[in-house]
Design an enzyme around this catalytic site. Structure first.
Site, short mmCIF file in Angstrom:
data_model
loop_
_atom_site.label_atom_id
_atom_site.label_comp_id
_atom_site.label_asym_id
_atom_site.label_seq_id
_atom_site.Cartn_x
_atom_site.Cartn_y
_atom_site.Cartn_z
N ARG A 140 -23.64 21.37 15.54
CA ARG A 140 -23.07 21.54 16.89
C ARG A 140 -24.16 21.64 17.94
NH1 ARG A 140 -20.01 26.63 15.60
NH2 ARG A 140 -19.68 26.82 17.84
N ARG B 157 -14.95 31.59 12.09
CA ARG B 157 -14.58 30.19 12.36
C ARG B 157 -15.22 29.28 11.32
NH1 ARG B 157 -15.55 29.11 18.73
NH2 ARG B 157 -16.35 27.18 17.87
N LYS C 172 -20.05 31.82 26.37
CA LYS C 172 -19.04 31.32 27.32
C LYS C 172 -17.72 32.08 27.15
CE LYS C 172 -19.31 27.07 25.74
NZ LYS C 172 -20.35 27.23 24.67
P1 AP5 Z 1 -19.24 33.27 22.33
O1 AP5 Z 1 -18.91 33.94 23.61
O2 AP5 Z 1 -18.16 33.10 21.32
O3 AP5 Z 1 -20.02 31.89 22.59
P2 AP5 Z 1 -19.50 30.51 23.15
O4 AP5 Z 1 -20.48 30.05 24.17
O5 AP5 Z 1 -18.08 30.60 23.55
O6 AP5 Z 1 -19.72 29.63 21.87
P3 AP5 Z 1 -18.73 28.63 21.10
O7 AP5 Z 1 -19.23 28.49 19.71
O8 AP5 Z 1 -17.30 29.05 21.26
O9 AP5 Z 1 -18.99 27.36 21.88
P4 AP5 Z 1 -18.72 25.95 21.41
O10 AP5 Z 1 -18.94 25.29 22.71
O11 AP5 Z 1 -19.50 25.46 20.28
O12 AP5 Z 1 -17.24 26.03 20.77
P5 AP5 Z 1 -15.84 25.58 21.33
O13 AP5 Z 1 -14.84 26.51 20.83
O14 AP5 Z 1 -15.93 25.31 22.77
O15 AP5 Z 1 -20.45 34.12 21.66
C1 AP5 Z 1 -20.98 33.74 20.39
C2 AP5 Z 1 -21.36 35.00 19.61
O16 AP5 Z 1 -22.44 35.65 20.28
C3 AP5 Z 1 -20.25 36.06 19.49
O17 AP5 Z 1 -20.33 36.66 18.25
C4 AP5 Z 1 -20.56 37.05 20.61
O18 AP5 Z 1 -20.12 38.34 20.31
C5 AP5 Z 1 -22.09 36.99 20.66
N1 AP5 Z 1 -22.66 37.20 22.01
C6 AP5 Z 1 -22.17 36.71 23.19
N2 AP5 Z 1 -22.95 37.08 24.22
C7 AP5 Z 1 -23.96 37.82 23.67
C8 AP5 Z 1 -25.12 38.48 24.23
N3 AP5 Z 1 -25.37 38.48 25.55
N4 AP5 Z 1 -25.94 39.12 23.37
C9 AP5 Z 1 -25.69 39.15 22.02
N5 AP5 Z 1 -24.63 38.53 21.45
C10 AP5 Z 1 -23.77 37.88 22.26
O19 AP5 Z 1 -15.66 24.16 20.59
C11 AP5 Z 1 -15.43 24.06 19.22
C12 AP5 Z 1 -15.21 22.61 18.82
O20 AP5 Z 1 -14.04 22.10 19.49
C13 AP5 Z 1 -16.33 21.65 19.21
O21 AP5 Z 1 -17.37 21.63 18.24
C14 AP5 Z 1 -15.57 20.32 19.29
O22 AP5 Z 1 -15.33 19.80 18.01
C15 AP5 Z 1 -14.23 20.76 19.89
N6 AP5 Z 1 -14.26 20.69 21.36
C16 AP5 Z 1 -14.09 21.74 22.22
N7 AP5 Z 1 -14.18 21.34 23.49
C17 AP5 Z 1 -14.41 20.00 23.46
C18 AP5 Z 1 -14.61 19.03 24.47
N8 AP5 Z 1 -14.59 19.33 25.79
N9 AP5 Z 1 -14.82 17.74 24.07
C19 AP5 Z 1 -14.83 17.39 22.76
N10 AP5 Z 1 -14.67 18.29 21.76
C20 AP5 Z 1 -14.46 19.58 22.10
MG MG Z 2 -16.24 29.82 22.81
#
Ligand code: AP5
Ligand code: MG
Ligand code: ZN
Length: 216
Positions: free
Chosen positions: A171, A160, A13
């Protein structure tokens, strides 16, 4: 235009949002990034959020929705927004719809990036994030030009705290229990497009651009 990037932790994402928002002139709103900024600054919200984030749990809906609506009210959202990591529960989706409705706005499209479970842990455990701009890298799939340094701004790259294998698994459990019901929720409302996230970054990006263009 109000768009949502939906997908499991590690689906890509953040990676895709970074380029898509430039292409379409949208504001990138990641609730995860907003929480991490608050954690880094040591705000009251950050201290609260950290307790949940560190164990891979969701921050309570009321706190998250309030933060999101404040962010949506900023002027850079005028041309539209790309939400990344929000909504994460049906209640969050309902709260968002309710907030947009009086302004005559609605969610125009939900891009669901689908990636096989096996790939997600590999992606998360190899991720590196820039402390300054939040840009993400991967030790194997998209390494920075200089080890430990962001290509864009020279910021320090860090792992992270919630990217350990143990917390990443937690997660994913939370995603399947609380967030994946949104796939059906938005399918029923006729706004969901499935994107094959199991391709290289550029191929996923190209599919996303087509999907967004189709929305208009
Ligand atoms: P990346 O693009 O970073 O993936 P992502 O989908 O953004 O994953 P996140 O871990 O950020 O999602 P998340 O939803 O768990 O975390 P968030 O920060 O929202 O890619 C991941 C890796 O893969 C990278 O190394 C990248 O280079 C690689 N990659 C990408 N595309 C690729 C491809 N095509 N091929 C190969 N490699 C690839 O949330 C964190 C925490 O915040 C949550 O756990 C929760 O505690 C809190 N939180 C956030 N939002 C909320 C909400 N709405 N409600 C409640 N709590 C929330
Ligand atoms: Mg993210
Ligand atoms: Zn950076």
């Amino acid at each position: 235009m109000y768009l949502i990037l939906l997908g499991a932790p590690g689906a890509g994402k953040g990676t895709q949002a970074a380029t898509l928002v430039k292409e379409f002139g949208l504001a990138h709103i990641s609730t995860g990034d907003l929480f991490r900024e608050n954690v880094a600054k040591g705000t009251e919200l950050g201290l609260l959020a950290k307790q949940y984030m560190d164990r891979g749990a969701l921050v309570p809906d009321d706190v998250t929705v309030r933060m999101l609506l404040e962010r949506l009210a900023r002027p850079d959202t005028a041309k539209g927004v790309m939400l990344d990591g929000f909504p994460r529960t049906i209640d969050q989706a309902e709260a968002l719809a309710k907030a947009l409705q009086p302004q005559g706005k609605k969610i125009d499209g939900v891009m669901y990036i689908k990636v096989p479970n096996e790939a997600l842990i590999t992606r998360l455990s190899g991720r590196l994030t820039c402390r300054t701009c939040g840009m993400v890298y991967h030790v194997k799939f998209s390494p920075p030009k200089v080890s430990g340094v962001c290509d864009k701004d020279g910021g320090e790259l860090f792992t992270r705290p919630d990217d350990t294998v143990e917390t990443a698994k937690k997660r994913l459990d939370v995603y399947f229990a609380q967030t994946s019901p949104l796939i059906e929720y938005y399918t029923t409302r006729g706004v969901l497009t499935e994107i094959n996230g199991d391709q290289d970054v550029d191929a996923v990006g190209a599919e996303l651009v087509k999907a967004v263009e189709a929305i208009g």
